[in-house]
Design an enzyme around this catalytic site. Structure first.
Site, PDB file in Angstrom:
ATOM      1  N   GLU A  70       0.812  -1.221   0.000  1.00 18.19           N
ATOM      2  CA  GLU A  70       0.000   0.000   0.000  1.00 18.19           C
ATOM      3  C   GLU A  70       0.844   1.270   0.000  1.00 18.19           C
ATOM      4  O   GLU A  70       0.510   2.253  -0.656  1.00 18.19           O
ATOM      5  CB  GLU A  70      -0.939  -0.012   1.222  1.00 18.19           C
ATOM      6  CG  GLU A  70      -2.113  -0.970   1.112  1.00 18.19           C
ATOM      7  CD  GLU A  70      -1.754  -2.404   1.430  1.00 18.19           C
ATOM      8  OE1 GLU A  70      -2.629  -3.279   1.303  1.00 18.19           O
ATOM      9  OE2 GLU A  70      -0.588  -2.654   1.832  1.00 18.19           O
ATOM     10  N   HIS A 124     -11.167  -6.049   8.820  1.00 19.82           N
ATOM     11  CA  HIS A 124     -11.873  -5.802   7.567  1.00 19.82           C
ATOM     12  C   HIS A 124     -13.171  -5.030   7.793  1.00 19.82           C
ATOM     13  O   HIS A 124     -14.050  -5.037   6.943  1.00 19.82           O
ATOM     14  CB  HIS A 124     -12.213  -7.123   6.855  1.00 19.82           C
ATOM     15  CG  HIS A 124     -11.025  -7.913   6.429  1.00 19.82           C
ATOM     16  ND1 HIS A 124     -10.279  -8.664   7.313  1.00 19.82           N
ATOM     17  CD2 HIS A 124     -10.443  -8.083   5.213  1.00 19.82           C
ATOM     18  CE1 HIS A 124      -9.292  -9.261   6.653  1.00 19.82           C
ATOM     19  NE2 HIS A 124      -9.372  -8.935   5.382  1.00 19.82           N
TER      20      HIS A 124
END
Length: 658
Positions: free
Chosen positions: A397, A464
């Site tokens: 990322e 998540h």
């Protein structure tokens, strides 16, 4: 030291000499000024000048260089006026950052130099983005980026080299191995013999170069740069060198053995090259004296200009106005043709239409190409737009966000999809320290949208399910968008892509396939900073965003006697305070519902704003409702307890009864 000057004429050799001498003379002057207390700090590159100068002269002036704080020779070889450098170091207006940053922490598009930030690693990924832009546009340009041997210990180094290798980007990764990361020797930084040896692991070419030999640096980098222009690929270059001063002057060099200092002093890149030119008759004493005198005169003249410049007068308006790049919002309406679609379809349509609207827009993310993304939002995009613009990324990322920043520097918009908003923590540094601050520091826009699939209610557990908008609403320079309905999602995403500022675009996963709405078929935009009043009443103001808006509406449906204004914020930065204040002054009561846990969330700031601006209109304390102060649990019954959906009704009724 041997100099092989074959195929180099006197003009090139003299240019190399003048360019390597100038930063040395500037540094010697700076050290005097430091002792006199006329400057506050200095990061010396004495002993390493050959690398900065040789690399810069090997590149074309239209090719980007990303230097470090010891690479004065990059700036002087690109012929930046010295008074601007001196003004930069003194915090004067004619510098490059208006006094907002120091040293070499700046960039300049005019000279194609992109300076570092103190977090050393991000510039490596930024170089990837600049090189990607060159490759996409088929410009046959190379990008050079510098780091030190200490910086190679950072994860950004690994990520940037890996991305460059996978995508075959034309980057020269220039590592100045001067033996010490501040005082930490290389044996405590890494356990391989040479940094160049790491190239094998990344599948890229690597070379070791004598960083004190200006001719070797110039010739080898010239050869490699020309090769990379014709055959785009990354190359890892390790320059063996030494810095003769401390990390910065206050650090000193007591930790360096004297015999090591003596050995490297004998390899001085300036004095040795000067002696060679004299011995070979290329430089005579009169020329040497004239060159020195001219450079010293230039230094003194430009120092006088910088010292005479008035100090910056603080102006709050100027400071606030420079946090964001000006955005001329263009309202586009296409309301004639509507169709009922899901939230997820609105996101997909907006992306697709923006890809058509901006012909060089790039989307990057894990599994977004043939697979279509974790939620199938980009399914079919590769067939329409090709793999150059719809790019699967490695799982890194940080480097991908940095690559997006590099694309912006090169003039290309991009969208980065976080597979889940939770994973943005792995790219937090470049967002809050690079993207957010670049325009304020030196006027460089960060034309990047980061899509953030977020939120609970889907039994996805602690990693998540977070709705982490508060990580970013705290950071000046970022815009944060968080729609609750398909219509808003499509129009606001189009605006986010048009906006030249960095935008965090939150998409609640629980809404993707559960909410439908009539939405214009064609491309349209909606303004930032304008909340939506989706229900009107007189007794209380309900303020919310994202999935929590729907929880509030369900509560009102279950109790139709409650008369409430319901405000869907839509954007959290900028925040529509006018709509909030107008409603609260009408109803006299306010309750703020957020999905995030309570402490430190945006509800706290909204509550404080209401108390400061609407206190005399309030009939009760402002109420905040949020999730439990725990991570988000996985089991459905625990998650239901965690989320504030059920507790909101009780809190609302308590407030109404106050």
């Amino acid at each position: 030291m041997e100099y092989h000057i074959e195929n180099l004429d006197k003009e090139v050799l003299m240019a190399l000499y003048k360019n390597i001498l100038k930063p040395r003379l500037i540094e010697e002057k700076m050290l005097i000024l430091l002792r006199q207390g006329k400057i506050g700090k200095w990061f010396s590159g004495i002993g390493q000048e050959a690398i900065a100068v040789g690399v810069t002269m090997a590149l074309n002036t239209n090719e980007y260089i990303l230097p470090m704080h010891r690479n004065l020779g990059v700036f002087t070889s690109r012929e930046i006026p010295l008074y601007r450098l001196f003004a930069q170091w003194q915090g004067k207006a004619s510098g490059f950052t208006k006094g907002r940053d120091r040293s070499f922490h700046f960039g300049t598009q005019k000279y194609k130099i992109i300076g570092m930030i103190s977090h050393l690693g991000p510039q490596l990924g930024v170089a990837d983005g600049i090189a990607l832009a060159s490759k996409l546009r088929k410009r046959h340009e190379v990008t050079a980026v510098f780091t030190g041997e200490g910086g190679t210990s950072e994860g950004d180094f690994h990520e940037a080299l890996n991305v460059a290798s996978v995508w075959q980007l034309p980057v020269l990764f220039c590592v100045e191995n001067n033996g010490y990361g501040l005082s930490t020797p290389t044996k405590e930084q890494y356990n391989c013999v040479n940094i160049a040896d790491r190239g094998l692991g990344y599948g890229i070419e690597s070379h070791i170069i004598d960083g004190n030999n200006i001719i070797e640096v110039y010739k080898k980098v010239s050869e490699l740069a020309e090769s990379v222009r014709g055959n785009p690929r990354p190359i890892l270059l390790e320059f063996k060198t030494f810095r003769m001063r401390g990390h910065e002057e206050a650090s000193g060099i007591k930790y360096v053995p004297q015999e090591l200092m003596d050995a490297w002093a004998a390899k001085d890149p300036v004095l040795n090259f000067e002696a060679f030119l004299k011995d070979t008759g290329i430089l005579n004493d009169d020329e040497h004296a004239a060159i020195q005198e001219a450079i010293k005169a230039e230094i003194n003249e430009h120092l006088d200009m910088a010292f005479m410049e008035e100090a910056i007068i603080p102006d709050k308006t100027n400071e606030l106005n420079d946090v964001y790049q000006d955005f001329d919002y263009q309202e586009i309406k296409n309301e004639n043709k509507l169709k009922k679609i899901r939230f997820i379809d609105a996101i997909s349509e907006s992306l697709k239409q923006s890809m058509e609207h901006h012909e060089d827009l790039v989307i990057m993310g894990q599994d977004i190409a043939e697979y279509g993304g974790a939620f199938k939002i980009t399914d079919g995009f590769v067939a329409q737009f090709g793999k150059e613009r719809v790019r699967n990324t490695p799982i890194c990322e940080s480097a991908i966000i940095e690559t997006a920043m590099g694309l912006s520097i090169a003039g290309i918009k991009s969208i980065v999809e976080m597979q889940f908003a939770d994973f943005v923590s792995s790219g937090f540094n470049p967002i809050v320290n690079y993207l957010a601050k670049s325009h304020y520091r030196w006027g460089q826009q960060a034309d990047v949208v980061i899509r953030m699939p977020c939120g609970g209610g889907v039994a996805a557990g602690p990693f998540h399910s977070q709705t982490n908008e508060a990580w970013f609403t705290k950071t000046p320079g970022l815009k944060v968008v968080y729609p609750a309905f398909p219509y808003d999602a499509k129009g606001l995403l189009a605006t986010a892509i048009n906006d030249p500022n960095p935008v965090l675009f939150f998409e609640h996963k629980g809404l993707y396939r559960s909410i439908r709405q009539e939405v214009p078929v064609d491309y349209y935009t909606l303004p930032f900073g304008k909340a939506s009043v989706i229900n009107e009443g007189n007794d209380v103001t309900i303020i919310s965003f994202g999935a929590a808006v729907h929880w509030a509406l369900e509560t009102l449906e279950n109790d139709p006697e409650i008369s409430a204004d319901v405000i869907d914020l839509r954007t959290l930065q900028p925040l529509d305070t006018d709509t909030i204040y107008q409603s609260v002054r009408k109803t006299g009561k306010a309750i703020i519902l957020q999905e995030d846990s309570l402490f430190g969330g945006i509800a706290s700031d909204i509550s404080a704003l209401i108390m400061e601006h609407c206190f005399q209109s309030l009939d009760a304390p402002v109420k905040r409702v949020a999730s439990l102060e725990t991570p988000i649990p996985f089991a459905s019954q625990l998650e239901a307890q965690y989320l504030p959906k059920k507790t909101f009704e009780e809190a609302l009724k308590t407030l109404l009864a106050y």
